[in-house]
Write a protein that holds these residues in place. Structure first.
Motif, PDB file in Angstrom:
ATOM      1  N   ASN A   1      -9.575   0.441   2.195  1.00 35.83           N
ATOM      2  CA  ASN A   1     -10.168  -0.860   1.915  1.00 35.83           C
ATOM      3  C   ASN A   1      -9.877  -1.804   3.101  1.00 35.83           C
ATOM      4  OD1 ASN A   1     -11.064  -3.272   0.933  1.00 35.83           O
ATOM      5  ND2 ASN A   1     -10.175  -3.004  -1.104  1.00 35.83           N
TER       6      ASN A   1
ATOM      7  N   ALA B   1      -0.088  -1.132   4.723  1.00 29.49           N
ATOM      8  CA  ALA B   1      -0.541   0.263   4.799  1.00 29.49           C
ATOM      9  C   ALA B   1      -1.725   0.493   3.859  1.00 29.49           C
ATOM     10  CB  ALA B   1       0.627   1.194   4.473  1.00 29.49           C
ATOM     11  N   ILE B   2      -2.633  -0.492   3.848  1.00 25.00           N
ATOM     12  CA  ILE B   2      -3.880  -0.336   3.072  1.00 25.00           C
ATOM     13  C   ILE B   2      -4.875   0.245   4.064  1.00 25.00           C
ATOM     14  CG2 ILE B   2      -5.722  -1.508   1.818  1.00 25.00           C
ATOM     15  CD1 ILE B   2      -3.756  -3.831   1.291  1.00 25.00           C
TER      16      ILE B   2
ATOM     17  N   GLY C   1       0.847  -1.196   0.000  1.00 25.39           N
ATOM     18  CA  GLY C   1       0.000   0.000   0.000  1.00 25.39           C
ATOM     19  C   GLY C   1       0.877   1.238   0.000  1.00 25.39           C
TER      20      GLY C   1
ATOM     21  N   ALA D   1      -9.621  -5.537   2.418  1.00 22.76           N
ATOM     22  CA  ALA D   1      -8.344  -5.951   1.801  1.00 22.76           C
ATOM     23  C   ALA D   1      -7.228  -5.954   2.845  1.00 22.76           C
ATOM     24  CB  ALA D   1      -8.003  -5.010   0.648  1.00 22.76           C
TER      25      ALA D   1
ATOM     26  N   ASP E   1      -2.189  -7.659  -6.210  1.00 22.94           N
ATOM     27  CA  ASP E   1      -3.323  -7.617  -5.285  1.00 22.94           C
ATOM     28  C   ASP E   1      -2.959  -8.561  -4.138  1.00 22.94           C
ATOM     29  OD1 ASP E   1      -5.638  -7.883  -3.853  1.00 22.94           O
ATOM     30  OD2 ASP E   1      -6.912  -8.408  -5.563  1.00 22.94           O
ATOM     31  N   THR E   2      -2.712  -8.006  -2.975  1.00 23.17           N
ATOM     32  CA  THR E   2      -2.192  -8.814  -1.868  1.00 23.17           C
ATOM     33  C   THR E   2      -3.275  -9.613  -1.142  1.00 23.17           C
ATOM     34  OG1 THR E   2      -2.321  -6.895  -0.422  1.00 23.17           O
ATOM     35  CG2 THR E   2      -0.197  -7.319  -1.503  1.00 23.17           C
TER      36      THR E   2
ATOM     37  N   ASP F   1       1.826  -2.481  -4.569  1.00 24.51           N
ATOM     38  CA  ASP F   1       0.521  -1.808  -4.620  1.00 24.51           C
ATOM     39  C   ASP F   1      -0.274  -2.405  -5.777  1.00 24.51           C
ATOM     40  OD1 ASP F   1      -0.467   1.152  -3.300  1.00 24.51           O
ATOM     41  OD2 ASP F   1      -1.587   0.414  -5.031  1.00 24.51           O
ATOM     42  N   ILE F   2      -1.590  -2.293  -5.672  1.00 25.18           N
ATOM     43  CA  ILE F   2      -2.473  -2.805  -6.718  1.00 25.18           C
ATOM     44  C   ILE F   2      -2.557  -1.797  -7.883  1.00 25.18           C
ATOM     45  CG2 ILE F   2      -4.653  -1.820  -5.838  1.00 25.18           C
ATOM     46  CD1 ILE F   2      -5.942  -4.584  -6.271  1.00 25.18           C
ATOM     47  N   ASP F   3      -2.143  -0.562  -7.593  1.00 22.32           N
ATOM     48  CA  ASP F   3      -2.258   0.537  -8.551  1.00 22.32           C
ATOM     49  C   ASP F   3      -0.927   0.727  -9.306  1.00 22.32           C
ATOM     50  OD1 ASP F   3      -3.916   3.601  -8.546  1.00 22.32           O
ATOM     51  OD2 ASP F   3      -1.899   3.387  -9.374  1.00 22.32           O
TER      52      ASP F   3
ATOM     53  N   LYS G   1      -1.554  -0.759   9.545  1.00 23.00           N
ATOM     54  CA  LYS G   1      -2.202   0.519   9.821  1.00 23.00           C
ATOM     55  C   LYS G   1      -3.702   0.279   9.951  1.00 23.00           C
ATOM     56  CE  LYS G   1      -3.687   4.600   7.421  1.00 23.00           C
ATOM     57  NZ  LYS G   1      -3.654   5.443   6.248  1.00 23.00           N
TER      58      LYS G   1
ATOM     59  N   ARG H   1      -0.199   7.796   1.293  1.00 22.54           N
ATOM     60  CA  ARG H   1       0.701   8.731   1.984  1.00 22.54           C
ATOM     61  C   ARG H   1       1.503   8.031   3.068  1.00 22.54           C
ATOM     62  NH1 ARG H   1      -3.693  12.888   3.677  1.00 22.54           N
ATOM     63  NH2 ARG H   1      -4.701  10.857   3.758  1.00 22.54           N
ATOM     64  N   PHE H   2       0.829   7.188   3.858  1.00 19.42           N
ATOM     65  CA  PHE H   2       1.492   6.518   4.976  1.00 19.42           C
ATOM     66  C   PHE H   2       2.520   5.484   4.499  1.00 19.42           C
ATOM     67  CE2 PHE H   2       1.547   3.176   8.254  1.00 19.42           C
ATOM     68  CZ  PHE H   2       2.067   3.923   9.293  1.00 19.42           C
ATOM     69  N   GLY H   3       2.085   4.590   3.611  1.00 18.60           N
ATOM     70  CA  GLY H   3       2.992   3.553   3.108  1.00 18.60           C
ATOM     71  C   GLY H   3       4.192   4.158   2.384  1.00 18.60           C
TER      72      GLY H   3
HETATM   73  P1  ATP Z   1      -3.150   7.171   3.035  1.00 17.54           P
HETATM   74  O1  ATP Z   1      -4.174   7.456   4.091  1.00 17.54           O
HETATM   75  O2  ATP Z   1      -1.937   6.481   3.589  1.00 17.54           O
HETATM   76  O3  ATP Z   1      -2.822   8.331   2.178  1.00 17.54           O
HETATM   77  P2  ATP Z   1      -4.681   6.455   0.765  1.00 17.54           P
HETATM   78  O4  ATP Z   1      -5.961   7.052   1.210  1.00 17.54           O
HETATM   79  O5  ATP Z   1      -3.871   7.149  -0.264  1.00 17.54           O
HETATM   80  O6  ATP Z   1      -3.794   6.107   2.069  1.00 17.54           O
HETATM   81  P3  ATP Z   1      -5.673   3.827   0.847  1.00 17.54           P
HETATM   82  O7  ATP Z   1      -6.976   3.623   0.213  1.00 17.54           O
HETATM   83  O8  ATP Z   1      -5.586   3.889   2.310  1.00 17.54           O
HETATM   84  O9  ATP Z   1      -4.948   5.068   0.165  1.00 17.54           O
HETATM   85  O10 ATP Z   1      -4.745   2.648   0.315  1.00 17.54           O
HETATM   86  C1  ATP Z   1      -3.379   2.742   0.365  1.00 17.54           C
HETATM   87  C2  ATP Z   1      -2.828   2.034  -0.851  1.00 17.54           C
HETATM   88  O11 ATP Z   1      -3.180   0.648  -0.781  1.00 17.54           O
HETATM   89  C3  ATP Z   1      -3.364   2.563  -2.185  1.00 17.54           C
HETATM   90  O12 ATP Z   1      -2.272   2.984  -2.971  1.00 17.54           O
HETATM   91  C4  ATP Z   1      -4.076   1.360  -2.801  1.00 17.54           C
HETATM   92  O13 ATP Z   1      -3.901   1.272  -4.208  1.00 17.54           O
HETATM   93  C5  ATP Z   1      -3.390   0.193  -2.092  1.00 17.54           C
HETATM   94  N1  ATP Z   1      -4.223  -1.013  -2.069  1.00 17.54           N
HETATM   95  C6  ATP Z   1      -5.556  -1.092  -1.822  1.00 17.54           C
HETATM   96  N2  ATP Z   1      -5.982  -2.362  -1.915  1.00 17.54           N
HETATM   97  C7  ATP Z   1      -4.898  -3.120  -2.222  1.00 17.54           C
HETATM   98  C8  ATP Z   1      -4.683  -4.524  -2.455  1.00 17.54           C
HETATM   99  N3  ATP Z   1      -5.682  -5.410  -2.398  1.00 17.54           N
HETATM  100  N4  ATP Z   1      -3.416  -4.951  -2.754  1.00 17.54           N
HETATM  101  C9  ATP Z   1      -2.389  -4.068  -2.815  1.00 17.54           C
HETATM  102  N5  ATP Z   1      -2.517  -2.733  -2.607  1.00 17.54           N
HETATM  103  C10 ATP Z   1      -3.751  -2.265  -2.315  1.00 17.54           C
END
Ligand code: ATP
Length: 140
Positions: free
Chosen positions: A77, A73-74, A9, A80, A52-53, A32-34, A99, A12-14
């Motif tokens: 979701n 750090a997801i 993930g 997930a 996708d973890t 990351d999935i993205d 987290k 911001r945090f990861g």
């Molecule tokens: P933050 O609060 O740290 O800024 P964020 O709001 O940017 O987090 P989140 O939705 O909390 O984003 O998710 C963090 C990351 O986890 C994202 O970049 C997202 O693509 C990734 N993520 C979500 N689901 C999965 C998954 N199944 N496998 C891998 N990565 C994932």
């Protein structure tokens, strides 16, 4: 031997954890999935992969159980995050930090056996409040 970390993930945090570990000279696998988020880390982390973890097979193929410490750090979701943490635990990852998004999430993660559950906004809020109070005491 260098300790090996994986950060799942890259929000911001990861991202912040990943960068700080790299700055400390650690080996870090960023996941990351993205695709865009993974690409942004290709020159920062030791390795960056799109995955996708929540898929156990994928985590096995990445050899995740051999990492010393995995940080989940997801945030948004929650499903997930929980499933990923559960699989990591079942695969026998030695140390898992996750987290949590809220108190319910935190409770489930602790039950699953996450070694450390962090709640960044709440923990930082507490720390700042302590600092403000102690500064006021010193100023008085
Ligand atoms: P933050 O609060 O740290 O800024 P964020 O709001 O940017 O987090 P989140 O939705 O909390 O984003 O998710 C963090 C990351 O986890 C994202 O970049 C997202 O693509 C990734 N993520 C979500 N689901 C999965 C998954 N199944 N496998 C891998 N990565 C994932």
């Amino acid at each position: 031997m260098k300790k090996e970390f994986a950060v799942i993930g890259l929000g911001r945090f990861g991202s912040s954890i990943c960068r700080a570990l790299v700055e400390k000279g650690m080996e870090v696998l960023a996941i990351d999935i993205d695709e865009d988020r993974v690409n942004a880390f290709s020159n920062i982390a030791s390795h960056a992969v799109m995955a996708d973890t929540t898929d156990e097979k994928t985590l096995k193929e990445l050899g995740i159980r051999n990492f010393d410490h995995v940080i989940v750090a997801i945030g948004d979701n929650i499903q997930a995050s929980i499933l990923t943490s559960l699989i990591l635990k079942e695969l026998g990852v030695k140390h898992i930090t996750v987290k949590a998004q809220n108190d319910y999430h935190e409770k489930v993660l602790s039950k699953i056996g996450a070694d450390r559950v962090i709640h960044p906004e709440r923990d930082m809020g507490k720390r700042i409040a302590h600092q403000i109070v102690s500064n006021n005491v010193l100023d008085a």
